[in-house]
Enzyme design. Structure first.
Site, PDB file in Angstrom:
ATOM      1  N   CYS A 104      -6.077   4.121  -6.548  1.00  0.00           N
ATOM      2  CA  CYS A 104      -4.942   4.058  -5.998  1.00  0.00           C
ATOM      3  C   CYS A 104      -4.613   5.759  -5.579  1.00  0.00           C
ATOM      4  CB  CYS A 104      -3.731   3.935  -6.993  1.00  0.00           C
ATOM      5  SG  CYS A 104      -2.351   3.762  -5.967  1.00  0.00           S
ATOM      6  N   CYS A 107      -0.884   6.791  -6.095  1.00  0.00           N
ATOM      7  CA  CYS A 107      -0.300   6.780  -7.668  1.00  0.00           C
ATOM      8  C   CYS A 107      -1.144   6.206  -8.498  1.00  0.00           C
ATOM      9  CB  CYS A 107       0.960   6.317  -7.809  1.00  0.00           C
ATOM     10  SG  CYS A 107       1.221   4.519  -6.912  1.00  0.00           S
ATOM     11  N   SER A 108      -0.834   5.107  -9.197  1.00  0.00           N
ATOM     12  CA  SER A 108      -1.771   4.401 -10.211  1.00  0.00           C
ATOM     13  C   SER A 108      -1.891   2.822 -10.096  1.00  0.00           C
ATOM     14  CB  SER A 108      -1.097   4.769 -11.609  1.00  0.00           C
ATOM     15  OG  SER A 108       0.151   4.634 -11.734  1.00  0.00           O
ATOM     16  N   CYS A 109      -1.463   2.272  -8.954  1.00  0.00           N
ATOM     17  CA  CYS A 109      -1.642   0.931  -8.884  1.00  0.00           C
ATOM     18  C   CYS A 109      -2.960   0.334  -9.306  1.00  0.00           C
ATOM     19  CB  CYS A 109      -1.409   0.500  -7.334  1.00  0.00           C
ATOM     20  SG  CYS A 109       0.146   0.875  -6.552  1.00  0.00           S
TER      21      CYS A 109
HETATM   22 FE    FE Z   1      -0.093   3.052  -5.985  1.00  0.00          FE
END
Ligand code: FE
Length: 203
Positions: A104, A107-109
């Site tokens: 991602c 971010c951190s999906c």
């Molecule tokens: Fe994300």
């Protein structure tokens, strides 16, 4: 956000979690080491076992594999592994010619229902920034050497769409049961930063 990639809730949640953890630690109500152990358990053990079962089923059942690649959401749902942070899924098959890896960039999906919590490196800025620009170098740092004729495809996850990599079934596993196969599928192989190794003593 106009790009449909909503990150604001994550930073807010992270801030709140950090505030709670500091407060509970300061008051002696939680032990940070115990918290780390819980996170480790969900990152490495509980969460990714669901994804491993999806992979093992695809390895032993060609009809399920076809279903999984055509409609990841429905196929994963048929095993009961859909949910928040993983309601819409696309499955990417790794072959001799194509290696898929997920990130991602913003971010951190990450697909929580099949992989659990994202590892720290997945959320780190260097991984997010570099994977798109120099995927082979990043994969080498994970110990994955790909032949020059293998095409590397990098997939950017979003809040709406999450990916699961279907790693190649290793040689020497013909006699293994679906349960035994699930045991050798690693979390990172389903992110795409490693392959599944042949079991010890196998071909
Ligand atoms: Fe994300």
């Amino acid at each position: 956000m106009s790009d449909g990639h909503d990150h604001s809730h994550l930073s807010d949640t992270e801030l709140r979690v950090r505030a709670l953890e500091s407060l509970l630690t300061d008051k002696g109500l939680v032990d940070p080491a115990a918290l780390d152990a819980i996170v480790d358990r969900y990152e490495n053990k509980v969460g990714p076992r669901n994804g491993a079962k999806v992979v093992a089923r695809a390895w032993v059942d060609p009809e399920f594999k076809k279903f999984l690649l055509e409609d990841g959401t429905a196929a994963i749902g048929s095993l009961g592994y859909l949910g928040s942070q993983g309601a819409d899924m696309v499955v990417l098959e790794n072959t001799d010619k194509v290696h898929n890896v997920t990130v991602c960039t913003l971010c951190s999906c990450y697909p929580w229902p099949v992989l659990g919590l994202p590892p720290a490196w997945y959320k780190s800025f260097p991984y997010r920034a570099r994977l798109v620009k120099e995927p082979r170098e990043v994969l080498q740092e994970f110990g994955l050497e790909l032949d020059d004729d293998v095409e590397v495809r990098v997939w950017d996850s979003t809040a709406e769409l999450r990916y699961l990599v279907l790693p190649a079934r290793p040689a020497g596993t013909d006699n293994m049961s679906e349960e035994e196969l699930a045991d050798i599928v690693t979390r990172n192989s389903m992110i795409g930063t490693e392959t599944v190794a042949s079991p010890a003593g196998g071909a």
